[in-house]
Motif scaffolding. Structure first.
Motif, PDB file in Angstrom:
ATOM      1  N   ARG A 110      50.519  -6.370 -78.287  1.00  0.00           N
ATOM      2  CA  ARG A 110      51.222  -7.109 -77.243  1.00  0.00           C
ATOM      3  C   ARG A 110      50.230  -7.412 -76.131  1.00  0.00           C
ATOM      4  O   ARG A 110      49.397  -6.578 -75.777  1.00  0.00           O
ATOM      5  CB  ARG A 110      52.356  -6.252 -76.674  1.00  0.00           C
ATOM      6  CG  ARG A 110      53.552  -6.167 -77.585  1.00  0.00           C
ATOM      7  CD  ARG A 110      54.553  -5.179 -77.045  1.00  0.00           C
ATOM      8  NE  ARG A 110      55.283  -5.702 -75.898  1.00  0.00           N
ATOM      9  CZ  ARG A 110      56.106  -4.979 -75.159  1.00  0.00           C
ATOM     10  NH1 ARG A 110      56.284  -3.709 -75.415  1.00  0.00           N
ATOM     11  NH2 ARG A 110      56.756  -5.513 -74.151  1.00  0.00           N
ATOM     12  N   SER A 111      50.310  -8.586 -75.557  1.00  0.00           N
ATOM     13  CA  SER A 111      49.425  -8.938 -74.454  1.00  0.00           C
ATOM     14  C   SER A 111      50.184  -8.754 -73.148  1.00  0.00           C
ATOM     15  O   SER A 111      51.353  -8.373 -73.131  1.00  0.00           O
ATOM     16  CB  SER A 111      48.941 -10.376 -74.599  1.00  0.00           C
ATOM     17  OG  SER A 111      50.040 -11.249 -74.548  1.00  0.00           O
ATOM     18  N   LEU A 112      49.508  -8.996 -72.057  1.00  0.00           N
ATOM     19  CA  LEU A 112      50.122  -8.854 -70.741  1.00  0.00           C
ATOM     20  C   LEU A 112      49.525  -9.909 -69.821  1.00  0.00           C
ATOM     21  O   LEU A 112      48.338  -9.844 -69.510  1.00  0.00           O
ATOM     22  CB  LEU A 112      49.846  -7.456 -70.163  1.00  0.00           C
ATOM     23  CG  LEU A 112      50.435  -7.184 -68.780  1.00  0.00           C
ATOM     24  CD1 LEU A 112      51.931  -6.952 -68.889  1.00  0.00           C
ATOM     25  CD2 LEU A 112      49.753  -5.989 -68.131  1.00  0.00           C
ATOM     26  N   PRO A 113      50.283 -10.902 -69.447  1.00  0.00           N
ATOM     27  CA  PRO A 113      49.722 -11.903 -68.538  1.00  0.00           C
ATOM     28  C   PRO A 113      49.599 -11.313 -67.134  1.00  0.00           C
ATOM     29  O   PRO A 113      50.540 -10.701 -66.628  1.00  0.00           O
ATOM     30  CB  PRO A 113      50.766 -13.035 -68.557  1.00  0.00           C
ATOM     31  CG  PRO A 113      51.970 -12.504 -69.237  1.00  0.00           C
ATOM     32  CD  PRO A 113      51.686 -11.140 -69.771  1.00  0.00           C
ATOM     33  N   PHE A 114      48.422 -11.491 -66.540  1.00  0.00           N
ATOM     34  CA  PHE A 114      48.239 -11.054 -65.156  1.00  0.00           C
ATOM     35  C   PHE A 114      47.076 -11.838 -64.576  1.00  0.00           C
ATOM     36  O   PHE A 114      46.229 -12.356 -65.310  1.00  0.00           O
ATOM     37  CB  PHE A 114      48.006  -9.535 -65.064  1.00  0.00           C
ATOM     38  CG  PHE A 114      46.717  -9.055 -65.677  1.00  0.00           C
ATOM     39  CD1 PHE A 114      46.634  -8.794 -67.042  1.00  0.00           C
ATOM     40  CD2 PHE A 114      45.583  -8.846 -64.891  1.00  0.00           C
ATOM     41  CE1 PHE A 114      45.458  -8.361 -67.616  1.00  0.00           C
ATOM     42  CE2 PHE A 114      44.396  -8.407 -65.459  1.00  0.00           C
ATOM     43  CZ  PHE A 114      44.332  -8.158 -66.819  1.00  0.00           C
ATOM     44  N   PRO A 115      46.997 -11.969 -63.255  1.00  0.00           N
ATOM     45  CA  PRO A 115      45.919 -12.780 -62.651  1.00  0.00           C
ATOM     46  C   PRO A 115      44.557 -12.243 -63.059  1.00  0.00           C
ATOM     47  O   PRO A 115      44.294 -11.042 -62.965  1.00  0.00           O
ATOM     48  CB  PRO A 115      46.162 -12.609 -61.142  1.00  0.00           C
ATOM     49  CG  PRO A 115      47.596 -12.233 -61.011  1.00  0.00           C
ATOM     50  CD  PRO A 115      47.925 -11.434 -62.237  1.00  0.00           C
ATOM     51  N   ASP A 136      50.146   1.979 -65.557  1.00  0.00           N
ATOM     52  CA  ASP A 136      51.342   1.659 -66.325  1.00  0.00           C
ATOM     53  C   ASP A 136      51.961   0.410 -65.729  1.00  0.00           C
ATOM     54  O   ASP A 136      52.405   0.429 -64.583  1.00  0.00           O
ATOM     55  CB  ASP A 136      52.317   2.835 -66.245  1.00  0.00           C
ATOM     56  CG  ASP A 136      53.605   2.599 -67.026  1.00  0.00           C
ATOM     57  OD1 ASP A 136      54.395   3.543 -67.139  1.00  0.00           O
ATOM     58  OD2 ASP A 136      53.804   1.470 -67.526  1.00  0.00           O
ATOM     59  N   PRO A 137      51.985  -0.682 -66.489  1.00  0.00           N
ATOM     60  CA  PRO A 137      52.531  -1.917 -65.915  1.00  0.00           C
ATOM     61  C   PRO A 137      54.038  -1.907 -65.765  1.00  0.00           C
ATOM     62  O   PRO A 137      54.601  -2.822 -65.203  1.00  0.00           O
ATOM     63  CB  PRO A 137      52.084  -2.989 -66.915  1.00  0.00           C
ATOM     64  CG  PRO A 137      51.937  -2.255 -68.192  1.00  0.00           C
ATOM     65  CD  PRO A 137      51.505  -0.874 -67.859  1.00  0.00           C
ATOM     66  N   GLY A 138      54.689  -0.870 -66.279  1.00  0.00           N
ATOM     67  CA  GLY A 138      56.132  -0.739 -66.102  1.00  0.00           C
ATOM     68  C   GLY A 138      56.913  -1.871 -66.721  1.00  0.00           C
ATOM     69  O   GLY A 138      57.983  -2.221 -66.252  1.00  0.00           O
ATOM     70  N   GLN A 139      56.374  -2.438 -67.820  1.00  0.00           N
ATOM     71  CA  GLN A 139      56.995  -3.660 -68.333  1.00  0.00           C
ATOM     72  C   GLN A 139      58.184  -3.397 -69.230  1.00  0.00           C
ATOM     73  O   GLN A 139      58.969  -4.298 -69.476  1.00  0.00           O
ATOM     74  CB  GLN A 139      55.943  -4.458 -69.118  1.00  0.00           C
ATOM     75  CG  GLN A 139      55.479  -3.715 -70.333  1.00  0.00           C
ATOM     76  CD  GLN A 139      54.347  -4.399 -71.076  1.00  0.00           C
ATOM     77  OE1 GLN A 139      53.475  -3.739 -71.589  1.00  0.00           O
ATOM     78  NE2 GLN A 139      54.373  -5.691 -71.159  1.00  0.00           N
ATOM     79  N   GLY A 140      58.298  -2.171 -69.769  1.00  0.00           N
ATOM     80  CA  GLY A 140      59.379  -1.952 -70.721  1.00  0.00           C
ATOM     81  C   GLY A 140      59.267  -2.962 -71.828  1.00  0.00           C
ATOM     82  O   GLY A 140      58.229  -3.110 -72.433  1.00  0.00           O
ATOM     83  N   ASN A 141      60.317  -3.713 -72.098  1.00  0.00           N
ATOM     84  CA  ASN A 141      60.311  -4.686 -73.178  1.00  0.00           C
ATOM     85  C   ASN A 141      60.232  -6.121 -72.707  1.00  0.00           C
ATOM     86  O   ASN A 141      60.261  -7.031 -73.503  1.00  0.00           O
ATOM     87  CB  ASN A 141      61.570  -4.539 -74.029  1.00  0.00           C
ATOM     88  CG  ASN A 141      61.264  -3.771 -75.286  1.00  0.00           C
ATOM     89  OD1 ASN A 141      60.131  -3.754 -75.743  1.00  0.00           O
ATOM     90  ND2 ASN A 141      62.263  -3.130 -75.813  1.00  0.00           N
ATOM     91  N   THR A 142      60.121  -6.332 -71.407  1.00  0.00           N
ATOM     92  CA  THR A 142      60.186  -7.705 -70.924  1.00  0.00           C
ATOM     93  C   THR A 142      58.860  -8.435 -71.087  1.00  0.00           C
ATOM     94  O   THR A 142      58.813  -9.641 -71.039  1.00  0.00           O
ATOM     95  CB  THR A 142      60.551  -7.746 -69.429  1.00  0.00           C
ATOM     96  OG1 THR A 142      59.479  -7.127 -68.702  1.00  0.00           O
ATOM     97  CG2 THR A 142      61.837  -7.012 -69.152  1.00  0.00           C
ATOM     98  N   GLY A 143      57.750  -7.690 -71.232  1.00  0.00           N
ATOM     99  CA  GLY A 143      56.455  -8.344 -71.304  1.00  0.00           C
ATOM    100  C   GLY A 143      55.897  -8.686 -69.939  1.00  0.00           C
ATOM    101  O   GLY A 143      54.778  -9.138 -69.814  1.00  0.00           O
ATOM    102  N   MET A 144      56.696  -8.474 -68.905  1.00  0.00           N
ATOM    103  CA  MET A 144      56.217  -8.776 -67.550  1.00  0.00           C
ATOM    104  C   MET A 144      55.989  -7.466 -66.811  1.00  0.00           C
ATOM    105  O   MET A 144      56.645  -6.483 -67.080  1.00  0.00           O
ATOM    106  CB  MET A 144      57.281  -9.593 -66.791  1.00  0.00           C
ATOM    107  CG  MET A 144      57.737 -10.812 -67.522  1.00  0.00           C
ATOM    108  SD  MET A 144      56.486 -12.101 -67.593  1.00  0.00           S
ATOM    109  CE  MET A 144      56.543 -12.682 -65.910  1.00  0.00           C
ATOM    110  N   MET A 145      55.079  -7.482 -65.863  1.00  0.00           N
ATOM    111  CA  MET A 145      54.822  -6.273 -65.092  1.00  0.00           C
ATOM    112  C   MET A 145      55.955  -6.034 -64.111  1.00  0.00           C
ATOM    113  O   MET A 145      56.580  -6.959 -63.613  1.00  0.00           O
ATOM    114  CB  MET A 145      53.515  -6.398 -64.317  1.00  0.00           C
ATOM    115  CG  MET A 145      52.314  -6.113 -65.178  1.00  0.00           C
ATOM    116  SD  MET A 145      50.833  -5.918 -64.215  1.00  0.00           S
ATOM    117  CE  MET A 145      50.730  -7.541 -63.502  1.00  0.00           C
ATOM    118  N   SER A 146      56.172  -4.770 -63.833  1.00  0.00           N
ATOM    119  CA  SER A 146      57.196  -4.426 -62.856  1.00  0.00           C
ATOM    120  C   SER A 146      56.693  -3.260 -62.042  1.00  0.00           C
ATOM    121  O   SER A 146      56.345  -2.234 -62.590  1.00  0.00           O
ATOM    122  CB  SER A 146      58.489  -4.053 -63.595  1.00  0.00           C
ATOM    123  OG  SER A 146      59.383  -3.414 -62.725  1.00  0.00           O
ATOM    124  N   GLY A 147      56.588  -3.427 -60.754  1.00  0.00           N
ATOM    125  CA  GLY A 147      56.193  -2.318 -59.909  1.00  0.00           C
ATOM    126  C   GLY A 147      54.704  -2.064 -59.880  1.00  0.00           C
ATOM    127  O   GLY A 147      54.264  -1.038 -59.392  1.00  0.00           O
TER     128      GLY A 147
END
Lengths: 122, 332
Positions: free
Chosen positions: B123-128, B184-195
């Motif tokens: 899984r990837s993670l989009p971030f700046p 920990d990006p806190g993404q759970g299953n959304t694929g987006m970072m949280s917190g």
């Protein structure tokens, strides 16, 4: 490009045997000689020698380099021996290989379209 | 056109296990694998994984053992070959990715049964700054270190929580890389970072990473946010799929014998849902014997033994999950 420590090759490891191919080769990257091992991943050889930028994107010109190492992401596309869109992560290094950063899309590789026409394609 | 009783697509632990069991039962098995050598992810991991008897075994040692067994029992292993299409009447289209000895560069195989064991992708993670050179997936870092003996950088940030993150962080440290931070990006299953606020900084490659307002010097960012099933061939062929919230996302729906909604097409291992390292071996064996049984090369008792192992593992995993802290997944 990149101001990396060039010695990113592992010299020892507690679990893995560090056995390198005995055959050292030299290829060129954007005109500079690069020391490599015969048959290794071109992307790995580039990264080991501090060359992280492998292509720049069409239109926006941003730098890209290997990301997935399994031939899926297309961030490592280089021009190798005149052929564009070569996935450096999966390509094996050959002695005397001529590698260039791919700037933009594959058809922008120098001489590529001419060669296509010569071959009767396009 | 060539034909085979069973074509196994994917030469990792699930595919090799399926091929071994089916060949041992007397089926004619062809195994298609895109890598230059079989073993799948086991080739480039150095973690200890359980073998068929549950014994901790170095991943690449298990790969070699499975590949050797497959060859011994007569599996026709075709390395450097990509199965790029599944066509009606269970025809598999194959193209070579490297030099081929006595096979044409592209061909079809008519398979009476197909076992898809194509594993997973990271899984990837989009971030700046996430597209800067120096950002790698977790398996990319492992491939660089363990296949090519090159480190992804002298100092790296590892992003992700979970077993993949633990494994690659340990691998990096073992390789002499300084893991300057684990986040920990806190993404759970959304694929987006949280917190978490994360940004990779650099002109032509990562030189530092901004983490929640703190700038740390690092040349690499390793994205270890888990895996997702890679069942593209089954999906393209029109299998019924389901979204497995706790197993990486979309995967083909399967019967208790791991057959999909397309008759004769089975899915085993990560491609059917992300599990731990025991799952591919057990699912590989079950799908292999089930396919063999459907061709008359095995009997119900053989299948029941594999089903029993599958049920035992499922039960074990349920109990383990009940004991583990429950992860919460945000509903998409």
């Amino acid at each position: 490009m990149g101001n990396q420590d060039p010695t990113l090759r592992m010299s020892d490891h507690p679990v893995l045997a560090i056995e390198y191919s005995p055959t050292r080769v030299v290829f060129s990257f954007d005109g500079q000689p690069v020391d490599a091992l015969e048959g290794e991943s071109l992307a790995a050889a580039l990264i080991a020698n501090g060359h992280r930028v492998m292509r720049t994107m069409p239109k926006i010109g941003e730098p890209r380099g290997a990301y997935c190492m399994v031939g899926r992401c297309s961030d490592c596309l280089v021009i190798a021996d005149g052929l564009p869109n070569v996935r450096a992560c999966l390509e094996s290094v050959r002695d005397g290989m001529v590698v260039l950063t791919q700037h933009g899309a594959g058809e922008s590789a120098p001489g590529f379209v001419d060669r296509l026409h010569q071959g009767g394609i396009a | 056109m060539r034909s085979a009783d069973i074509v196994v697509i994917g030469g990792g632990p699930a595919g090799l296990s399926a091929a071994i069991v089916a060949a041992e039962a007397g089926c004619q098995v062809v195994l298609i694998d895109e890598a230059p050598l079989p073993g799948g992810c086991l080739r480039w991991r150095i973690h200890e994984v359980p073998d068929d008897d549950g014994q901790p075994t170095r991943a690449w040692v298990l790969a070699e053992r499975l590949a050797e067994r497959a060859r011994t029992v007569g599996v026709d292993i075709r390395s450097g070959a990509v199965a790029w299409g599944l066509f009606p009447d269970t025809v598999v289209a194959v193209a070579a990715v490297g030099p081929v000895q006595d096979l044409p560069a592209a061909y079809h195989i008519r398979a009476t049964r197909i076992i898809l064991a194509t594993g997973s992708t990271d899984r990837s993670l989009p971030f700046p700054g996430g597209s800067l050179p120096g950002v790698f997936s977790a398996r990319a870092a492992q491939i660089l270190m363990h296949l090519h003996r090159v480190v992804p950088g002298r100092r790296v940030v590892v992003v992700g929580a979970g077993p993949e993150s633990d494994e690659v962080a340990a691998d990096l440290v073992m390789a002499g890389v300084e893991v300057v931070a684990r986040v920990d990006p806190g993404q759970g299953n959304t694929g987006m970072m949280s917190g978490l606020s994360l940004r990779a900084v650099g002109e032509v490659g990562v030189t530092s990473v901004m983490i929640d307002g703190t700038l740390v010097a690092a040349e690499g960012v390793i994205i270890a946010t888990g895996r997702q099933p890679d069942a593209q061939l089954a999906i393209m062929a029109g299998c019924a799929c389901g979204f497995l919230t706790n197993s990486g996302g979309w995967a083909p729906s399967r019967t208790t014998h791991l057959e999909t909604s397309i008759s004769g097409l089975y899915v085993a291992g990560d491609a059917g849902g992300i599990g731990d390292d025991r799952v591919p071996l057990v699912e590989g064996r079950l799908s292999g014997i089930a396919a063999a049984r459907s061709l008359g090369h095995a009997d119900d008792a053989d299948v029941e033994r594999a089903m029993s192992a599958f049920r035992n593992l499922s039960r074990e995993r349920e109990l383990e999950e009940a004991d583990a802290p429950r992860l919460s997944y945000t509903q998409v």
